[in-house]
Scaffold this motif. Structure first.
Motif: not given
Length: 258
Positions: A64, A179, A183
């Motif tokens: 991440d 994403s 994360t």
């Protein structure tokens, strides 16, 4: 805490783990995340699947942090994330409890069937994306379901993808939003996973070795993302949903037959 055997530091174990982490990092760079379960079968060749889950939890955070170099705030759909993230955090909490009390095989089968129905409807519609307006109830449900499944089996991708693919986002915003979503999810679930599966010293050594697979994997995935046009990316995402669903279905059914 769940008693699991430590990973053996053999050459085969290191090579397989390195390849699995590279594959997951590649998917992280190309699609923003959500397909970590694709690397689990590789890890399961050399270690217990639950041990594999504990091994991956800290490595996801490293992926991440590296992926944030590519998926910057300009690629995040903030209005969608505001609706998705509360359900994600609550879902991870529920998943921590379900991990201890419910049958993981049944969860895997239900998730697989729902995903296959979703993809089947897409194919039946001619493979086109029907853009739907932003929906708080659907986003909360997607976040909650993703939180539960990512905690139970590192398979939070399908619920999120089912919501975001219907939003018709640009490929950059789709990947960037995915994403950031994972994360937050990976940072939230790392501690519960480490509480459930306490890694041995050999596991931490293996994690350290696998760290070297992450930068190149994410970068190559990001390069692939740049080469795909919008339609190709969406087709790839739907194809990966099928692979993920079939893997979940196999895990669930074979678990009952074993």
């Amino acid at each position: 805490m769940i008693a699991t055997p430590a990973a053996e530091l053999t050459a085969a174990t290191i090579l397989v783990a390195f390849a699995a982490v590279f594959l997951i990092a590649f998917m992280r760079g190309a699609f923003g995340g959500g397909f970590a379960i694709i690397g689990i079968p590789l890890l399961s060749l050399v270690m217990d699947p639950v041990t594999a889950g504990g091994l991956l939890a800290p490595l996801f955070i490293a992926m991440d942090l590296f992926a944030l170099r590519y998926w910057k705030p300009s690629t995040w759909s903030k209005p969608d994330l505001v609706r998705l993230l509360p359900g994600l955090v609550i879902g991870i909490g529920l998943g921590y409890w379900l991990f201890r009390v419910l049958d993981h095989r049944a969860i895997a089968i239900v998730m697989a069937v729902i995903t296959l129905i979703f993809v089947g409807l897409w194919f039946a519609g001619g493979g086109t994306v029907t853009i739907r307006p932003r929906s708080s109830p659907k986003a909360i449900a997607a976040g909650l379901t993703s939180g539960i499944s990512t905690m139970v089996a590192h398979s939070g991708g399908p619920p999120l993808a089912m919501y975001l693919l219907s939003r018709g986002l640009s490929k950059e915003v789709y990947a960037g939003t995915t994403s950031l979503f994972f994360t937050v999810g990976n940072a939230t679930k790392a501690v519960p996973w480490l509480l459930l599966v306490k890694p041995a010293s050999s596991d931490w050594t293996l994690m350290a070795a696998c760290l070297f697979a992450i930068p190149t994997g994410v970068w190559l995935g990001w390069r692939l993302h740049g080469r795909l046009d919008q339609r190709q990316l969406y087709r790839a995402c739907y194809g990966l949903l099928v692979v993920t669903a079939l893997k979940l279905l196999w895990d669930g059914v074979s678990g009952y037959l074993a």
